[in-house]
Design a protein around this motif. Sequence first.
Motif, PDB file in Angstrom:
ATOM      1  N   MET A   1      30.551 -16.929   2.945  1.00 30.80           N
ATOM      2  CA  MET A   1      29.911 -16.225   2.579  1.00 30.80           C
ATOM      3  C   MET A   1      30.661 -14.979   1.974  1.00 30.80           C
ATOM      4  SD  MET A   1      26.127 -15.501   2.132  1.00 30.80           S
ATOM      5  CE  MET A   1      25.333 -14.946   1.363  1.00 30.80           C
ATOM      6  N   ALA A   2      31.054 -13.665   3.368  1.00 29.71           N
ATOM      7  CA  ALA A   2      31.247 -12.718   3.323  1.00 29.71           C
ATOM      8  C   ALA A   2      32.483 -12.512   2.592  1.00 29.71           C
ATOM      9  CB  ALA A   2      31.290 -11.993   4.897  1.00 29.71           C
ATOM     10  N   ASP A   3      33.448 -13.545   2.064  1.00 30.10           N
ATOM     11  CA  ASP A   3      34.612 -13.244   1.994  1.00 30.10           C
ATOM     12  C   ASP A   3      34.749 -13.111   0.405  1.00 30.10           C
ATOM     13  OD1 ASP A   3      34.880 -15.951   1.152  1.00 30.10           O
ATOM     14  OD2 ASP A   3      36.554 -17.344   2.295  1.00 30.10           O
ATOM     15  N   ASN A   4      33.382 -13.461  -0.457  1.00 31.21           N
ATOM     16  CA  ASN A   4      33.463 -13.207  -1.650  1.00 31.21           C
ATOM     17  C   ASN A   4      33.655 -11.085  -1.603  1.00 31.21           C
ATOM     18  OD1 ASN A   4      33.248 -12.729  -4.302  1.00 31.21           O
ATOM     19  ND2 ASN A   4      31.472 -14.045  -4.649  1.00 31.21           N
ATOM     20  N   ILE A   5      34.084 -10.623  -1.921  1.00 32.87           N
ATOM     21  CA  ILE A   5      34.441  -9.026  -1.972  1.00 32.87           C
ATOM     22  C   ILE A   5      33.373  -8.137  -2.996  1.00 32.87           C
ATOM     23  CG2 ILE A   5      36.440  -8.356  -0.768  1.00 32.87           C
ATOM     24  CD1 ILE A   5      37.381  -8.058  -3.748  1.00 32.87           C
ATOM     25  N   TYR A   6      32.608  -9.618  -3.594  1.00 29.81           N
ATOM     26  CA  TYR A   6      31.523  -8.731  -5.235  1.00 29.81           C
ATOM     27  C   TYR A   6      30.740  -9.403  -4.723  1.00 29.81           C
ATOM     28  CZ  TYR A   6      36.142  -8.125  -7.641  1.00 29.81           C
ATOM     29  OH  TYR A   6      37.133  -8.085  -7.799  1.00 29.81           O
ATOM     30  N   LEU A   7      29.809  -9.946  -3.567  1.00 31.91           N
ATOM     31  CA  LEU A   7      28.997 -10.346  -3.459  1.00 31.91           C
ATOM     32  C   LEU A   7      28.286  -9.427  -2.079  1.00 31.91           C
ATOM     33  CD1 LEU A   7      26.576 -13.089  -3.167  1.00 31.91           C
ATOM     34  CD2 LEU A   7      28.019 -13.794  -1.134  1.00 31.91           C
ATOM     35  N   PRO A   8      27.356  -8.339  -2.243  1.00 31.37           N
ATOM     36  CA  PRO A   8      26.731  -7.804  -1.942  1.00 31.37           C
ATOM     37  C   PRO A   8      25.707  -8.131  -0.525  1.00 31.37           C
ATOM     38  CG  PRO A   8      26.028  -7.806  -4.053  1.00 31.37           C
ATOM     39  CD  PRO A   8      26.519  -8.466  -3.417  1.00 31.37           C
ATOM     40  N   TYR A   9      25.717  -7.047   0.562  1.00 28.59           N
ATOM     41  CA  TYR A   9      24.761  -7.598   1.330  1.00 28.59           C
ATOM     42  C   TYR A   9      23.446  -7.099   0.738  1.00 28.59           C
ATOM     43  CZ  TYR A   9      28.604  -6.314   4.869  1.00 28.59           C
ATOM     44  OH  TYR A   9      30.650  -6.730   5.045  1.00 28.59           O
ATOM     45  N   LEU A  10      22.626  -8.066   1.564  1.00 30.29           N
ATOM     46  CA  LEU A  10      21.377  -7.524   0.962  1.00 30.29           C
ATOM     47  C   LEU A  10      20.447  -6.700   1.611  1.00 30.29           C
ATOM     48  CD1 LEU A  10      19.695 -11.455  -0.256  1.00 30.29           C
ATOM     49  CD2 LEU A  10      20.078  -8.963  -1.135  1.00 30.29           C
ATOM     50  N   ALA A  11      20.470  -5.607   1.215  1.00 28.96           N
ATOM     51  CA  ALA A  11      19.590  -4.740   2.164  1.00 28.96           C
ATOM     52  C   ALA A  11      18.031  -4.755   2.171  1.00 28.96           C
ATOM     53  CB  ALA A  11      20.254  -2.616   2.283  1.00 28.96           C
ATOM     54  N   THR A  12      17.389  -4.197   3.183  1.00 32.06           N
ATOM     55  CA  THR A  12      16.179  -3.459   2.620  1.00 32.06           C
ATOM     56  C   THR A  12      15.294  -2.268   2.772  1.00 32.06           C
ATOM     57  OG1 THR A  12      15.338  -5.672   3.807  1.00 32.06           O
ATOM     58  CG2 THR A  12      13.147  -3.784   3.543  1.00 32.06           C
ATOM     59  N   ILE A  13      15.027  -1.420   1.760  1.00 33.70           N
ATOM     60  CA  ILE A  13      14.546   0.202   1.629  1.00 33.70           C
ATOM     61  C   ILE A  13      13.678   0.100   2.524  1.00 33.70           C
ATOM     62  CG2 ILE A  13      13.975   2.037   0.279  1.00 33.70           C
ATOM     63  CD1 ILE A  13      14.899  -0.102  -2.141  1.00 33.70           C
ATOM     64  N   GLU A  14      13.710   0.710   3.405  1.00 36.47           N
ATOM     65  CA  GLU A  14      12.753   1.468   5.011  1.00 36.47           C
ATOM     66  C   GLU A  14      11.920   1.976   4.613  1.00 36.47           C
ATOM     67  OE1 GLU A  14      14.153  -0.531   8.706  1.00 36.47           O
ATOM     68  OE2 GLU A  14      14.838   0.973   8.518  1.00 36.47           O
ATOM     69  N   LYS A  15      13.119   3.383   3.497  1.00 38.52           N
ATOM     70  CA  LYS A  15      12.013   4.458   3.429  1.00 38.52           C
ATOM     71  C   LYS A  15      12.164   5.154   1.795  1.00 38.52           C
ATOM     72  CE  LYS A  15      11.598   8.665   5.986  1.00 38.52           C
ATOM     73  NZ  LYS A  15      12.925  10.058   6.896  1.00 38.52           N
ATOM     74  N   ILE A  16      11.536   5.687   1.564  1.00 37.99           N
ATOM     75  CA  ILE A  16      12.209   6.462   0.103  1.00 37.99           C
ATOM     76  C   ILE A  16      12.173   8.376   0.765  1.00 37.99           C
ATOM     77  CG2 ILE A  16      12.385   7.014  -2.237  1.00 37.99           C
ATOM     78  CD1 ILE A  16      11.720   4.088  -2.767  1.00 37.99           C
ATOM     79  N   THR A  17      13.123   9.281   0.224  1.00 37.52           N
ATOM     80  CA  THR A  17      12.339  10.266   0.785  1.00 37.52           C
ATOM     81  C   THR A  17      12.699  10.610  -0.949  1.00 37.52           C
ATOM     82  OG1 THR A  17      13.114  10.505   2.607  1.00 37.52           O
ATOM     83  CG2 THR A  17      12.919  12.505   1.063  1.00 37.52           C
ATOM     84  N   GLN A  18      11.451  11.463  -1.182  1.00 32.30           N
ATOM     85  CA  GLN A  18      11.760  12.256  -3.027  1.00 32.30           C
ATOM     86  C   GLN A  18      11.696  13.879  -2.630  1.00 32.30           C
ATOM     87  OE1 GLN A  18      10.599  11.379  -6.029  1.00 32.30           O
ATOM     88  NE2 GLN A  18      11.728  12.163  -6.820  1.00 32.30           N
ATOM     89  N   GLU A  19      13.965  14.071  -2.758  1.00 34.06           N
ATOM     90  CA  GLU A  19      14.269  14.579  -2.505  1.00 34.06           C
ATOM     91  C   GLU A  19      13.975  15.945  -3.698  1.00 34.06           C
ATOM     92  OE1 GLU A  19      15.754  15.509   0.279  1.00 34.06           O
ATOM     93  OE2 GLU A  19      16.441  12.757   0.559  1.00 34.06           O
ATOM     94  N   ALA A  20      14.371  15.731  -4.590  1.00 32.01           N
ATOM     95  CA  ALA A  20      14.100  16.903  -5.940  1.00 32.01           C
ATOM     96  C   ALA A  20      13.691  16.481  -7.222  1.00 32.01           C
ATOM     97  CB  ALA A  20      14.964  17.526  -6.090  1.00 32.01           C
ATOM     98  N   PRO A  21      13.215  16.982  -7.939  1.00 31.32           N
ATOM     99  CA  PRO A  21      12.585  16.128  -9.210  1.00 31.32           C
ATOM    100  C   PRO A  21      13.898  14.656  -9.895  1.00 31.32           C
ATOM    101  CG  PRO A  21      12.631  18.101  -9.513  1.00 31.32           C
ATOM    102  CD  PRO A  21      13.142  18.196  -8.531  1.00 31.32           C
ATOM    103  N   GLY A  22      13.576  14.124  -9.493  1.00 38.32           N
ATOM    104  CA  GLY A  22      15.007  12.913 -10.415  1.00 38.32           C
ATOM    105  C   GLY A  22      15.496  12.417  -8.967  1.00 38.32           C
ATOM    106  N   VAL A  23      15.451  13.326  -7.722  1.00 43.98           N
ATOM    107  CA  VAL A  23      16.257  12.667  -6.531  1.00 43.98           C
ATOM    108  C   VAL A  23      16.051  11.689  -5.563  1.00 43.98           C
ATOM    109  CG1 VAL A  23      18.335  13.718  -5.062  1.00 43.98           C
ATOM    110  CG2 VAL A  23      17.627  14.662  -7.521  1.00 43.98           C
ATOM    111  N   LYS A  24      16.031  11.565  -4.989  1.00 44.03           N
ATOM    112  CA  LYS A  24      15.349  10.249  -4.061  1.00 44.03           C
ATOM    113  C   LYS A  24      16.792  10.154  -2.694  1.00 44.03           C
ATOM    114  CE  LYS A  24      11.699   7.652  -6.440  1.00 44.03           C
ATOM    115  NZ  LYS A  24      11.990   6.579  -7.414  1.00 44.03           N
ATOM    116  N   THR A  25      15.725   9.637  -2.106  1.00 43.89           N
ATOM    117  CA  THR A  25      17.061   9.799  -0.707  1.00 43.89           C
ATOM    118  C   THR A  25      16.921   7.998  -0.072  1.00 43.89           C
ATOM    119  OG1 THR A  25      17.687  11.346  -0.100  1.00 43.89           O
ATOM    120  CG2 THR A  25      17.730   9.775   1.706  1.00 43.89           C
TER     121      THR A  25
END
Lengths: 278, 351
Positions: A1-25
Amino acid sequence: MADNIYLPYLATIEKITQEAPGVKTFRLKFKDEEVARSFEFKAGQFGEYSAFGEGECTFCIASSPTRKGYIECTFREAGKVTSALARLEEGQTMGFRGPYGNTFPMDEWKGKSLLFIAGGIALPPMRCVIWNALDTRSSYKDINILYGAKSVADLVYKHELKEWEERTDVNLLTTVDPGGETPEWKGQVGFVPAVLEKMNPASENTIAVVCGPPVMIKFTFPVLDKLGFKPENIYTTLENRMKCGVGKCGRCNVGSKYVCKDGPVFSRAQLEALPAEY
Amino acid sequence: MEQKYIPSKYMPPKYIPKSSLKAWLAKVKDDGRHIYAPVTENGKTNFKRVKSVDEISMEHIQTAQSAKGAVFPRTEKLFSYAGGQQGDVALQDYNPNDIPDTVVFGLHPCDAAAFKSLSGIFSWGAKDRPFDERMKRVTLVGVSCGRSDVFCFCTSVGGHPGSAEGSDILLTAVGNDGYLVEIITDRGQALVEKGADLFEAAAAGVSKEEHLASVPVRFSVEEVQRKMAGSFEDDIWKKQSARCIGCGACAFVCPACACFDIQENAKGNGAGDRIRCWDSCGFSLFTLHTSGHNPRSVQSQRWRQRLLHKLCYMPDRLSVRGCTGCGRCSRACPVDMNLAEHLKEFERLKV
């Protein structure tokens, strides 16, 4: 599966920080435990982030490789994909391909002082390097940071700026553009190049890392010249539009150099050898 | 100039009568392989998947489109996703077993050579599995050129109307009755074995030279590349591209252009395919940043990128050229830009 370079890893968004208007981490944790355990990267590298249904966009990894178990990215809602990413919530899934590109030569910098100069939304690629240096603090001499934004509201990583301000082993100077200050603002007021000149940092045995909008970089380089920084001791990262991230889609090259493979990190000496195409 | 036979363990060449060619291809096709071959419809000849070998036409000088779609399709699925709307996503990798064994029959030496250019791009660093899986399953049966036109310039960029570069088998019509058969690779040999009894030993001393088109050398490509590499800031790019309308036709017909876009083919309910599709460095959106900044904001910069990529960056970084002199870009250009003439102009530059 991992040998298709276009296939992304799936990731869970653990934490969202609003850094500035319109800017998130986003703090991301890979869903696959084996990937989460074995994933490695170095300061300066980037990835392709997926909002499934909208597409991919390119940002640096904004967290430090010394902080294991997650990666972070910071982005501004600007286009189709970043807007789709911004609509995602904690606990939801996105994709990541990477890490791609070269790295800041942090091993070569050991024993030297570091001067970081960042503007606006360009602090994220540098934050990775800054934390990497702070987490291996004894390897470097003085660490100075100059960070400027349009206004007080636009400063990102406000909690971390406070932390750097309070630490005694790092010197932080923040500035906002004239008119961007608030009544409570205690930092500098002025554009980054002018504040840098006033700051007057030593260039001896020092590496300068500069990230910011093209206009900031354009006016910062001459100040660094005046301060005595040699082109080979100044580093920046280039951002060009990318699709594949691995040297095939044909977009990001500057002359014969590919930002995705030969960069994104370039010394000023390397930049000067490139045609003016970035 | 004389075109030598490529040394192969399958020397000497064989011969197949014209009357047996379709019988051989029918056997190849009955084996389950897809055959892509030139088909003429409404006066245009293009590579199409043929249901019957009777559809194949060999009268053209050049097909309008190249054969690159056999390994680099116009649009291609990279993987599928589902559940995106709920934010909990499942991915399904594409299945390489869905890719059929394919024969591209009747491509000219310029097109066969272009598969080497494509391989150079897709094999640089990280392996491109969608491309590799198609390359693994394709056999290229080239046909030497007996005719050419004013747009052809293969001999100016290292090619030849009888070159076997890139082909697994190269056929050359010798007279009206049959083809000389050069078997270049194991894959080519395996295909010949599908109808081994249809092939004969070539007559002693038979030469393909006299049956090849004559394509004059228009310029020294080494000289062009050397001067082009030193001309980044020259006015020549503006002069040449002043009439370019940025339509991208040149890239879409080019056998060696591989620039692509990655897009979402969303099907609703959070499901869809991630696809890649052909793109062109001639489009202004190609390099446009979200901020509005564009490193190649005007057409002359994009024309410069196109030529430098093909003739300087690719040879420099990938050891292959991105142009095989097929002339399609010049035939397709709606404003009559002619690549061979433009390249020749570099030869005259004082650099």
